[in-house]
Design a protein around this motif. Structure first.
Motif, PDB file in Angstrom:
ATOM      1  N   ALA A  72     -12.904  -8.779   1.296  1.00  0.00           N
ATOM      2  CA  ALA A  72     -11.903  -7.703   0.553  1.00  0.00           C
ATOM      3  C   ALA A  72     -10.545  -8.236   0.872  1.00  0.00           C
ATOM      4  O   ALA A  72      -9.637  -8.101   0.233  1.00  0.00           O
ATOM      5  CB  ALA A  72     -12.603  -6.712   0.451  1.00  0.00           C
ATOM      6  N   LEU A  73     -10.553  -8.582   2.216  1.00  0.00           N
ATOM      7  CA  LEU A  73      -9.175  -8.752   2.857  1.00  0.00           C
ATOM      8  C   LEU A  73      -8.556  -9.976   2.405  1.00  0.00           C
ATOM      9  O   LEU A  73      -7.384 -10.009   2.171  1.00  0.00           O
ATOM     10  CB  LEU A  73      -9.197  -8.580   4.306  1.00  0.00           C
ATOM     11  CG  LEU A  73      -7.691  -8.879   5.204  1.00  0.00           C
ATOM     12  CD1 LEU A  73      -6.856  -7.715   4.614  1.00  0.00           C
ATOM     13  CD2 LEU A  73      -8.214  -8.652   6.764  1.00  0.00           C
ATOM     14  N   TYR A  74      -9.498 -10.925   2.329  1.00  0.00           N
ATOM     15  CA  TYR A  74      -8.828 -12.193   1.555  1.00  0.00           C
ATOM     16  C   TYR A  74      -8.349 -12.096   0.304  1.00  0.00           C
ATOM     17  O   TYR A  74      -7.412 -12.592  -0.222  1.00  0.00           O
ATOM     18  CB  TYR A  74     -10.116 -13.372   1.609  1.00  0.00           C
ATOM     19  CG  TYR A  74      -9.964 -14.448   0.570  1.00  0.00           C
ATOM     20  CD1 TYR A  74      -9.169 -15.388   1.233  1.00  0.00           C
ATOM     21  CD2 TYR A  74     -10.397 -14.558  -0.550  1.00  0.00           C
ATOM     22  CE1 TYR A  74      -8.611 -16.777   0.294  1.00  0.00           C
ATOM     23  CE2 TYR A  74     -10.233 -15.564  -1.330  1.00  0.00           C
ATOM     24  CZ  TYR A  74      -9.545 -16.531  -0.905  1.00  0.00           C
ATOM     25  OH  TYR A  74      -9.322 -17.569  -1.796  1.00  0.00           O
ATOM     26  N   VAL A  75      -8.987 -11.213  -0.412  1.00  0.00           N
ATOM     27  CA  VAL A  75      -8.656 -11.078  -2.066  1.00  0.00           C
ATOM     28  C   VAL A  75      -7.354 -10.292  -2.021  1.00  0.00           C
ATOM     29  O   VAL A  75      -6.362 -10.681  -2.550  1.00  0.00           O
ATOM     30  CB  VAL A  75      -9.686 -10.267  -2.942  1.00  0.00           C
ATOM     31  CG1 VAL A  75      -9.170  -9.889  -4.252  1.00  0.00           C
ATOM     32  CG2 VAL A  75     -10.898 -11.053  -2.840  1.00  0.00           C
ATOM     33  N   VAL A  76      -7.114  -9.356  -1.020  1.00  0.00           N
ATOM     34  CA  VAL A  76      -5.869  -8.684  -0.985  1.00  0.00           C
ATOM     35  C   VAL A  76      -4.711  -9.642  -0.574  1.00  0.00           C
ATOM     36  O   VAL A  76      -3.651  -9.649  -1.286  1.00  0.00           O
ATOM     37  CB  VAL A  76      -5.929  -7.524   0.124  1.00  0.00           C
ATOM     38  CG1 VAL A  76      -4.445  -6.819   0.243  1.00  0.00           C
ATOM     39  CG2 VAL A  76      -6.917  -6.473  -0.390  1.00  0.00           C
ATOM     40  N   ALA A  77      -5.204 -10.684   0.321  1.00  0.00           N
ATOM     41  CA  ALA A  77      -3.854 -11.432   0.639  1.00  0.00           C
ATOM     42  C   ALA A  77      -3.691 -12.278  -0.280  1.00  0.00           C
ATOM     43  O   ALA A  77      -2.460 -13.008  -0.378  1.00  0.00           O
ATOM     44  CB  ALA A  77      -4.411 -12.135   2.017  1.00  0.00           C
ATOM     45  N   VAL A  78      -4.461 -12.809  -1.030  1.00  0.00           N
ATOM     46  CA  VAL A  78      -4.281 -13.607  -2.366  1.00  0.00           C
ATOM     47  C   VAL A  78      -3.442 -12.859  -3.431  1.00  0.00           C
ATOM     48  O   VAL A  78      -2.552 -13.572  -3.959  1.00  0.00           O
ATOM     49  CB  VAL A  78      -5.849 -14.296  -3.015  1.00  0.00           C
ATOM     50  CG1 VAL A  78      -5.403 -15.006  -4.205  1.00  0.00           C
ATOM     51  CG2 VAL A  78      -6.282 -15.003  -2.146  1.00  0.00           C
ATOM     52  N   ARG A  79      -3.657 -11.736  -3.594  1.00  0.00           N
ATOM     53  CA  ARG A  79      -3.143 -11.002  -4.580  1.00  0.00           C
ATOM     54  C   ARG A  79      -1.641 -10.655  -4.317  1.00  0.00           C
ATOM     55  O   ARG A  79      -0.718 -10.438  -5.120  1.00  0.00           O
ATOM     56  CB  ARG A  79      -3.924  -9.805  -4.854  1.00  0.00           C
ATOM     57  CG  ARG A  79      -3.477  -8.972  -6.130  1.00  0.00           C
ATOM     58  CD  ARG A  79      -3.272  -9.563  -7.457  1.00  0.00           C
ATOM     59  NE  ARG A  79      -4.764  -9.995  -7.957  1.00  0.00           N
ATOM     60  CZ  ARG A  79      -5.582  -8.984  -8.167  1.00  0.00           C
ATOM     61  NH1 ARG A  79      -5.494  -7.808  -8.629  1.00  0.00           N
ATOM     62  NH2 ARG A  79      -6.822  -9.188  -8.818  1.00  0.00           N
ATOM     63  N   TYR A  80      -1.582 -10.044  -3.087  1.00  0.00           N
ATOM     64  CA  TYR A  80      -0.291  -9.420  -2.824  1.00  0.00           C
ATOM     65  C   TYR A  80       0.528 -10.249  -1.675  1.00  0.00           C
ATOM     66  O   TYR A  80       0.012 -10.909  -0.804  1.00  0.00           O
ATOM     67  CB  TYR A  80      -0.422  -8.014  -2.408  1.00  0.00           C
ATOM     68  CG  TYR A  80      -1.175  -7.102  -3.295  1.00  0.00           C
ATOM     69  CD1 TYR A  80      -0.491  -6.563  -4.322  1.00  0.00           C
ATOM     70  CD2 TYR A  80      -2.510  -6.879  -3.110  1.00  0.00           C
ATOM     71  CE1 TYR A  80      -1.213  -5.616  -5.311  1.00  0.00           C
ATOM     72  CE2 TYR A  80      -3.207  -5.998  -4.064  1.00  0.00           C
ATOM     73  CZ  TYR A  80      -2.516  -5.322  -5.113  1.00  0.00           C
ATOM     74  OH  TYR A  80      -3.321  -4.797  -5.856  1.00  0.00           O
ATOM     75  N   SER A  81       1.903 -10.276  -1.878  1.00  0.00           N
ATOM     76  CA  SER A  81       2.884 -10.554  -0.696  1.00  0.00           C
ATOM     77  C   SER A  81       3.459  -9.461   0.060  1.00  0.00           C
ATOM     78  O   SER A  81       4.309 -10.049   0.811  1.00  0.00           O
ATOM     79  CB  SER A  81       3.835 -11.419  -1.685  1.00  0.00           C
ATOM     80  OG  SER A  81       3.405 -12.519  -2.295  1.00  0.00           O
ATOM     81  N   ASN A  82       3.317  -8.407  -0.082  1.00  0.00           N
ATOM     82  CA  ASN A  82       3.950  -7.496   0.514  1.00  0.00           C
ATOM     83  C   ASN A  82       3.789  -7.309   2.138  1.00  0.00           C
ATOM     84  O   ASN A  82       2.447  -7.235   2.483  1.00  0.00           O
ATOM     85  CB  ASN A  82       3.624  -6.074   0.015  1.00  0.00           C
ATOM     86  CG  ASN A  82       4.458  -4.852   0.566  1.00  0.00           C
ATOM     87  OD1 ASN A  82       4.161  -4.675   1.684  1.00  0.00           O
ATOM     88  ND2 ASN A  82       5.489  -4.413  -0.188  1.00  0.00           N
ATOM     89  N   ARG A  83       4.499  -7.814   2.933  1.00  0.00           N
ATOM     90  CA  ARG A  83       4.091  -8.011   4.216  1.00  0.00           C
ATOM     91  C   ARG A  83       3.617  -6.536   4.882  1.00  0.00           C
ATOM     92  O   ARG A  83       2.640  -6.557   5.891  1.00  0.00           O
ATOM     93  CB  ARG A  83       5.335  -8.454   5.219  1.00  0.00           C
ATOM     94  CG  ARG A  83       5.657  -9.816   4.892  1.00  0.00           C
ATOM     95  CD  ARG A  83       6.829 -10.385   5.614  1.00  0.00           C
ATOM     96  NE  ARG A  83       7.184 -11.730   5.372  1.00  0.00           N
ATOM     97  CZ  ARG A  83       7.944 -12.498   5.767  1.00  0.00           C
ATOM     98  NH1 ARG A  83       8.781 -11.664   6.772  1.00  0.00           N
ATOM     99  NH2 ARG A  83       8.420 -13.589   5.559  1.00  0.00           N
ATOM    100  N   VAL A  84       4.226  -5.556   4.713  1.00  0.00           N
ATOM    101  CA  VAL A  84       3.936  -4.165   5.127  1.00  0.00           C
ATOM    102  C   VAL A  84       2.561  -3.900   4.787  1.00  0.00           C
ATOM    103  O   VAL A  84       1.617  -3.476   5.449  1.00  0.00           O
ATOM    104  CB  VAL A  84       4.755  -3.044   4.456  1.00  0.00           C
ATOM    105  CG1 VAL A  84       4.241  -1.651   5.263  1.00  0.00           C
ATOM    106  CG2 VAL A  84       6.075  -3.226   5.219  1.00  0.00           C
ATOM    107  N   LEU A  85       2.036  -4.140   3.362  1.00  0.00           N
ATOM    108  CA  LEU A  85       0.671  -3.834   3.159  1.00  0.00           C
ATOM    109  C   LEU A  85      -0.292  -4.789   3.744  1.00  0.00           C
ATOM    110  O   LEU A  85      -1.463  -4.354   4.356  1.00  0.00           O
ATOM    111  CB  LEU A  85       0.635  -3.842   1.696  1.00  0.00           C
ATOM    112  CG  LEU A  85      -0.621  -4.191   0.906  1.00  0.00           C
ATOM    113  CD1 LEU A  85      -1.306  -2.716   1.014  1.00  0.00           C
ATOM    114  CD2 LEU A  85      -0.852  -4.480  -0.615  1.00  0.00           C
ATOM    115  N   LEU A  86       0.085  -6.261   4.052  1.00  0.00           N
ATOM    116  CA  LEU A  86      -1.013  -6.902   4.738  1.00  0.00           C
ATOM    117  C   LEU A  86      -0.987  -6.813   5.969  1.00  0.00           C
ATOM    118  O   LEU A  86      -2.206  -6.840   6.570  1.00  0.00           O
ATOM    119  CB  LEU A  86      -0.384  -8.497   4.436  1.00  0.00           C
ATOM    120  CG  LEU A  86      -0.532  -8.860   2.895  1.00  0.00           C
ATOM    121  CD1 LEU A  86       0.217 -10.320   2.811  1.00  0.00           C
ATOM    122  CD2 LEU A  86      -1.823  -9.054   2.261  1.00  0.00           C
ATOM    123  N   THR A  87       0.051  -6.214   6.861  1.00  0.00           N
ATOM    124  CA  THR A  87       0.076  -6.088   7.862  1.00  0.00           C
ATOM    125  C   THR A  87      -0.952  -4.718   8.414  1.00  0.00           C
ATOM    126  O   THR A  87      -1.732  -4.661   9.316  1.00  0.00           O
ATOM    127  CB  THR A  87       1.483  -5.560   8.656  1.00  0.00           C
ATOM    128  OG1 THR A  87       2.246  -6.818   8.299  1.00  0.00           O
ATOM    129  CG2 THR A  87       1.461  -5.299  10.136  1.00  0.00           C
TER     130      THR A  87
END
Length: 363
Positions: A72-87
């Motif tokens: 699920a975390l991989y899919v989030v990283a593919v979909r979004y570029s927001n650094r705050v969200l990914l961090t």
């Protein structure tokens, strides 16, 4: 990836997450429910990546079931570029991995090592997801660049063809205006020399129609001139009588074999001249140090002009070429019912061949 491959990949990931949950041995309703929700969340991870990631965290904390969370975390990283969200998601995943191991880490006094493992486990799917995202964006950019270059080549080809057709229109004007002027002059002379009123009226009508035709031709050329073309293009057009001067000024060691038959149409002469001119230009650009041969041969009513060159003897600079010059020559030849062929020779040289039918010149 087609639909069947996507379905198989989803089935494999869900099965892997389910096996991970089973191996961690959920023993009570809470852990069983957390494992089931985490595995089920993978079914909707593409549509709702962040919620799917969040609902996998309880299984990570309670069971240490890590596969569903990482997917699920991989899919989030593919979909979004927001650094705050990914961090934030990365920290949550690292914390979920780190918390169940605290007791084990304290017992072995390797808390730092457990923290490193947690950080690396959370960072890996994020980095991999961003890499895949960058690859997708790069593929889209490359496709845009390819389409832009293809569009630019089409525009260049259209511009070359438009310029060539304008040139042909001017040459047609030269030929037609000369013939129509002769008609007008002869009709005027006929009207003056005859005493028959009917013949005089017919001659005057022919003369008037000829003058009107010349005016329309001049108007057409004025329109072409207004399109931005150079005024020098309206200068007298070259014929075969200018071929020797062209060869002498080409800067290429060139041999002329055979001659064109006399009395051929001026339009054919100009087409032959332009073909030889383009061929010698290409020899000078792409085959430095080579020698060229211009050969005229006649078979029945067809005239063939072949311009060939030997292999270059000096280094050749890799110059870009879209073969627009060849396209223009093919346009010229097609208007006269002829063909142009070009290609490499067995000895490493190149050959350009023009084949034209031979209409006789009207006098």
């Amino acid at each position: 990836m087609n639909r069947a491959q996507t379905v198989l990949a989803d089935a494999g990931l869900i099965a892997l997450a389910a096996l991970d949950a089973v191996f961690n041995q959920p023993s009570d309703p809470l852990t069983i429910a957390a494992a089931a929700v985490a595995v089920g969340a993978l079914l909707v991870r593409r549509r709702w990546p962040v919620p799917a990631f969040v609902v996998t965290l309880p299984a990570l904390v309670l069971l240490g079931s890590v596969i569903a969370t990482l997917v699920a975390l991989y899919v989030v990283a593919v979909r979004y570029s927001n650094r705050v969200l990914l961090t934030t998601c990365g920290l949550l995943a690292a914390a979920g991995y780190f918390v169940p191991g605290l007791e084990f880490a304290y017992q072995r006094t390797d808390l730092a090592l457990t923290l490193i493992y947690a950080t690396m486990t959370a960072a890996a799917p994020i980095f991999f997801g961003r890499l895949v995202h960058a690859r997708q964006e790069l593929a889209l950019r490359l496709e845009d660049i390819r389409q832009a270059r293809e569009h630019e080549r089409e525009l260049d080809a259209q511009a070359i063809l438009a310029a060539e057709r304008n040139q042909l229109a001017r040459e047609m004007h030269d030929v037609v205006s000369h013939q129509v002027s002769l008609i007008a002059v002869q009709a005027g002379a006929m009207g003056v020399s005859t005493s028959d009123p009917d013949l005089k009226a017919a001659a005057e009508n022919v003369r008037r129609l000829s003058v009107d035709t010349l005016d329309e031709l001049r108007h057409m050329v004025n329109l072409l001139r207004a399109s931005g073309s150079s005024a020098t293009e309206l200068a007298p057009q070259p014929t075969l009588s200018d071929l020797d001067r062209l060869i002498a000024g080409s800067g290429i060691e060139c041999r002329l074999e055979g001659t064109a038959p006399g009395g051929i149409d001026t339009a054919v002469q100009r087409t032959i001249y332009r073909t030889v001119q383009e061929a010698l230009t290409n020899v000078r650009k792409h085959a430095p140090g080579s020698t060229a041969t211009i050969e005229f041969t006649q078979e029945d009513t067809d005239l063939t002009v072949t311009v060939g060159n030997t292999a270059p003897t000096r280094p050749t600079l890799p110059l870009p070429s879209a073969r627009h010059g060849l396209v223009g020559l093919q346009e010229r030849a097609a208007l006269l019912g002829g063909t142009v062929r070009a290609g490499p020779r067995a000895d490493g040289g190149y050959r350009l061949q023009l084949r034209l039918p031979l209409p006789t010149r009207h006098r």
